[in-house]
Scaffold this motif. Structure first.
Motif, PDB file in Angstrom:
ATOM      1  N   ASN A 199       0.833  -1.211   0.000  1.00 32.86           N
ATOM      2  CA  ASN A 199       0.000   0.000   0.000  1.00 32.86           C
ATOM      3  C   ASN A 199       0.862   1.253   0.000  1.00 32.86           C
ATOM      4  O   ASN A 199       0.540   2.244  -0.671  1.00 32.86           O
ATOM      5  CB  ASN A 199      -0.918  -0.011   1.225  1.00 32.86           C
ATOM      6  CG  ASN A 199      -1.997  -1.077   1.124  1.00 32.86           C
ATOM      7  OD1 ASN A 199      -2.399  -1.453   0.020  1.00 32.86           O
ATOM      8  ND2 ASN A 199      -2.467  -1.581   2.250  1.00 32.86           N
ATOM      9  N   ASP A 200       1.983   1.223   0.763  1.00 34.04           N
ATOM     10  CA  ASP A 200       2.892   2.371   0.749  1.00 34.04           C
ATOM     11  C   ASP A 200       3.480   2.586  -0.645  1.00 34.04           C
ATOM     12  O   ASP A 200       3.607   3.725  -1.121  1.00 34.04           O
ATOM     13  CB  ASP A 200       4.024   2.157   1.757  1.00 34.04           C
ATOM     14  CG  ASP A 200       3.515   2.209   3.204  1.00 34.04           C
ATOM     15  OD1 ASP A 200       2.408   2.749   3.411  1.00 34.04           O
ATOM     16  OD2 ASP A 200       4.212   1.690   4.093  1.00 34.04           O
ATOM     17  N   ASP A 203       1.098   4.196  -2.834  1.00 41.63           N
ATOM     18  CA  ASP A 203       0.962   5.628  -2.549  1.00 41.63           C
ATOM     19  C   ASP A 203       2.215   6.411  -2.914  1.00 41.63           C
ATOM     20  O   ASP A 203       2.280   7.624  -2.677  1.00 41.63           O
ATOM     21  CB  ASP A 203       0.647   5.834  -1.067  1.00 41.63           C
ATOM     22  CG  ASP A 203      -0.720   5.269  -0.698  1.00 41.63           C
ATOM     23  OD1 ASP A 203      -1.574   5.163  -1.605  1.00 41.63           O
ATOM     24  OD2 ASP A 203      -0.930   4.927   0.474  1.00 41.63           O
ATOM     25  N   GLN A 205       5.344   5.804  -1.687  1.00 45.02           N
ATOM     26  CA  GLN A 205       6.332   5.840  -0.613  1.00 45.02           C
ATOM     27  C   GLN A 205       7.224   4.610  -0.732  1.00 45.02           C
ATOM     28  O   GLN A 205       6.804   3.489  -0.428  1.00 45.02           O
ATOM     29  CB  GLN A 205       5.632   5.869   0.746  1.00 45.02           C
ATOM     30  CG  GLN A 205       4.707   7.067   0.935  1.00 45.02           C
ATOM     31  CD  GLN A 205       3.953   7.011   2.260  1.00 45.02           C
ATOM     32  OE1 GLN A 205       4.211   6.126   3.075  1.00 45.02           O
ATOM     33  NE2 GLN A 205       3.047   7.949   2.464  1.00 45.02           N
TER      34      GLN A 205
END
Length: 592
Positions: A199-200, A203, A205
Motif C-alpha cells: 500500500n505504501d 501511494d 512511498q
C-alpha cells in the motif's frame, strides 16, 4: 452358585447390541453387552453378591435377574408364588429378583432373548416408567439376563451426559477458535506487513523497508517486495526526471512556436486544422478558435495541384526544401510565402498530419526589387561614367585633328582616316550601350543548340584561320533542343569565340564541346589556350569596362551574361594565366 464351565477360551469375541427409541425423545438409546467379558465377570464373582454390587453401584438399575428360558416359558412357571410381587430363587429365576408384568409379553420377550435377540421395552412398575431388557446367552448353557432400569433416571443421566459433552465440545470449540485465531494471526502477521508495504508503494512511498525475519516463503516474498520497491523508486525518479525534461522542453517549444514570426500550423491528412500559433493568426487573419477544427482555404485554387504534388513527394519519403509559393489570407488576398512542410507519423510510420512553417516573403520581395533597382541605377551610373570616359578620348582626338586642319586650311587624308576610326569606336560604344540598356524584344523558338553554334563556328572559321586558330568541335549525337532567341544566342557565341581568338595572338586551338547532362540541361563548353585571366579579375567580369584586352570595353561579357540569364541559363568562367580560359554555358533543355 453359578455353574462352572464357561465357553471356549479361544473362541471369537461376541457382542450383543440393542437400540431403544421412545416417543417424544429426539435420540435413541444404544445398549451393548460383550458376552465374553460378562461371562468372565460372572465366573470370577459370586452371582448374588455381584448382583447386589451392581444394584448398589447403579442408581438407575432397579432389578437384575438370571432366568432359565426353558422353565420360564412353561405354562405354570409364572404362577409360582402368585401372591408375591416378585420371583426369587425359583426354577425359572435362578438368581436375582424379577417383578413380572404382563405374562404373555414377558414370556415372549424371554423367548426372543433366548433366540439370540436383545429385547428392550418400556413399561410401568409401581407407577414409574421403567425400561426392561432381556439378554440371552448360549454358553455355557442357555440363560437370559433380565434388567429393569429407572427410565427417568436413565434419561436424566443421558441428558446430563449429553449436556456435559455439549459443554466440553463448546469449550473445545472455543479453545480451537482461539488457538486458530492466535496461530492465524502469527501466520498472517508477515502478510499484513507485506500488504502495508505494498500500500505504501502504491501511494508512492518507497523509503520504508520490510524486516526479513525468516528464510521461508514469506521471507523470500518480503525480499522480493523490498527489491521491487527499490527498483520502482529508481524508475520513478528516472520518470520524474524525464517528465521534468519533457515539460521544460515542451515549454521551450511552446514559447518558440508562439513567439516566432513564422506561421506554424498542423493539419490532418484530410485538411482539418488541429493547431496554430500566434503568428498564424496575424499572418492569415483567422483566430485560433476559428481555425482549429476547420478546413481552411489556405492554398489558392490555381496552386492546389502544385501543393498536392508536394504532399505526394513527402508521402513518398522525399525531404523537400523550403519552397516559394502563394498562400491566401482570410480576406482573399494572396501573399508570397516560403513554406516548409514536414510529415507527422504515428508509431507505425503512417502519416497522420502535416506541420507547415510559413514565412511571409512580401517584405523580402520588396527589398529584392529595391535592390535590383539600386543595382540597375548603379550600373547605369557606371555605364554613363564609362561611356563618357570612353567617348571623351576619341572626341579629344577628333577635336585636335579638326583644330589642326582649321589652322593649316588643308585637308590631310591621313588625319581623316584616323578621325573616321575614332568615330567608328564611338559608334561601337554607343551601340553596345543601347543593346545593354534596351535589348530588343525576344521571341523564343525551339532550336537545336548544335546547329546554332555550328553556324557561328562556320561564320568565324575564316577569321580563325587568319589568326592561326583551329576550332575543334565535339557535339553529342542526342537532340539538344532549347527554347531561345536565335540571334541573341548567336551573339553570345560570337562574343565568346572572338574573345578566345583574341586571347591567342600566336594562334592555338579552341575546343568546343556540346553535351546533354542530367536533370535535362545542355552544356556548351568553349576552352582556349590563350594568355588567361588573372584570378582576382574573374569575379569582376561582367562589370562595365572591366576587361583584360587593351581595346575592350567589357560590355560584351555583360551583354552575354544578361542574354543567358534571360534564357534561364548560367555562364561560368574559369581561367589560369598562360594556360587558358574555359567558358561553360548551361541552358535548360526542352522536355516532351
Amino acid at each position: 452358585m453359578w455353574p462352572a464351565g464357561s465357553g471356549e477360551e479361544d473362541g471369537a469375541r461376541q457382542e450383543i447390541r440393542a437400540y431403544l427409541a421412545k416417543a417424544g425423545r429426539d435420540y435413541v438409546v444404544s445398549v451393548g453387552i460383550n458376552n465374553d467379558d460378562t461371562l468372565e465377570l460372572l465366573e470370577k464373582s459370586e452371582p448374588r453378591q455381584l448382583i447386589d454390587d451392581l444394584l448398589a453401584g447403579q442408581r438407575d438399575l432397579m432389578e437384575i435377574a438370571v432366568l432359565d428360558p426353558g422353565s420360564f416359558t412353561e405354562a405354570g412357571a409364572m404362577e409360582v408364588n402368585a401372591g408375591t410381587d416378585a420371583f426369587m430363587g425359583t426354577a425359572a429365576i435362578q438368581y436375582g429378583r424379577f417383578t413380572p408384568g404382563n405374562k404373555l409379553i414377558d414370556q415372549a420377550d424371554v423367548a426372543a432373548a433366548a433366540a439370540g435377540k436383545m429385547v428392550f421395552r418400556s413399561a410401568v412398575m409401581d407407577g414409574k416408567s421403567i425400561l426392561k431388557g432381556y439378554i440371552g446367552f448360549e454358553e455355557p448353557y442357555p440363560l437370559v439376563v433380565s434388567l429393569v432400569m429407572d427410565e427417568a433416571f436413565l434419561f436424566e443421566n443421558l441428558n446430563q451426559q449429553r449436556m456435559n459433552r455439549i459443554l466440553i465440545s463448546g469449550a473445545l470449540l472455543v479453545l480451537v477458535v482461539m488457538a486458530s485465531y492466535i496461530i492465524s494471526g502469527w501466520l498472517i502477521r508477515p502478510v499484513h506487513s507485506i500488504l502495508s508495504k505494498v500500500n505504501d508503494v502504491a501511494d508512492g512511498q518507497f523509503d520504508t523497508v520490510l524486516e526479513v525475519r525468516s528464510s521461508d516463503e514469506m521471507g523470500q516474498l518480503a525480499q522480493q517486495v523490498n527489491a521491487m520497491s527499490k527498483n520502482l523508486a529508481v524508475y520513478t525518479n528516472k520518470l520524474q526526471s524525464a517528465f521534468e525534461e519533457n515539460r521544460t522542453m515542451k515549454e521551450y517549444l511552446q514559447s518558440f512556436i508562439n513567439h516566432t514570426s513564422d506561421a506554424i500550423h498542423v493539419e490532418q491528412t484530410d485538411g482539418t486544422i488541429v493547431q496554430v500559433n500566434q503568428a498564424f493568426e496575424m499572418m492569415f487573419g483567422w483566430t485560433a478558435e476559428e481555425a482549429i477544427g476547420a478546413r481552411l482555404q489556405l492554398v489558392p485554387e490555381q496552386y492546389s495541384r502544385e501543393e498536392q504534388q508536394a504532399l505526394d513527394e513527402i508521402a513518398a519519403g522525399k525531404l523537400l526544401p523550403a519552397r516559394e509559393t502563394v498562400r491566401q489570407r482570410k480576406d482573399g488576398n494572396w501573399m508570397n510565402v516560403s513554406v516548409t512542410t514536414s510529415p507527422i507519423r504515428d508509431n507505425k510510420g503512417i502519416i497522420r498530419a502535416y506541420a507547415s512553417i510559413t514565412r511571409d516573403m512580401t517584405s523580402r520581395y520588396k527589398m529584392d526589387e529595391l535592390l535590383r533597382r539600386s543595382e540597375k541605377l548603379n550600373t547605369v551610373g557606371q555605364l554613363a561614367a564609362g561611356v563618357a570616359h570612353e567617348i571623351r578620348n576619341p572626341l579629344t582626338t577628333l577635336r585636335g585633328f579638326l583644330q589642326l586642319q582649321q589652322q593649316t586650311q588643308k585637308l590631310n587624308v591621313g588625319h581623316v582616316d584616323l578621325m573616321l576610326s575614332e568615330l567608328d569606336r564611338i559608334n561601337l560604344i554607343v551601340s553596345e550601350f543601347l543593346i545593354l540598356a534596351k535589348p530588343q524584344a525576344s521571341k523564343f523558338e525551339l532550336k537545336d543548340v548544335r546547329y546554332v553554334l555550328g553556324d557561328v563556328v562556320s561564320l568565324l572559321d575564316s577569321q580563325a584561320h587568319l589568326c592561326n586558330v583551329v576550332f575543334n568541335t565535339d557535339f553529342t549525337q542526342e537532340e539538344c533542343e532549347i527554347a531561345c532567341e536565335e540571334n541573341q544566342l548567336k551573339q553570345v557565341f560570337i562574343n565568346v569565340l572572338k574573345n578566345a581568338i583574341e586571347a591567342m595572338p600566336r594562334g592555338g586551338e579552341v575546343n568546343i564541346v556540346v553535351e546533354k547532362r542530367k536533370r535535362d540541361t545542355i552544356a556548351v563548353s568553349i576552352t582556349d589556350q590563350g594568355v588567361g585571366i588573372p584570378e582576382e579579375m574573374i569575379p569582376k567580369l561582367g562589370d562595365p569596362f572591366v576587361t583584360g584586352k587593351e581595346t575592350g570595353t567589357g560590355l560584351g561579357i555583360m551583354v552575354s551574361q544578361r542574354i543567358i540569364q534571360s534564357h534561364q541559363g548560367t555562364m561560368d568562367i574559369t581561367s589560369k594565366v598562360d594556360v587558358g580560359t574555359t567558358v561553360v554555358i548551361t541552358l535548360p533543355a526542352v522536355t516532351e
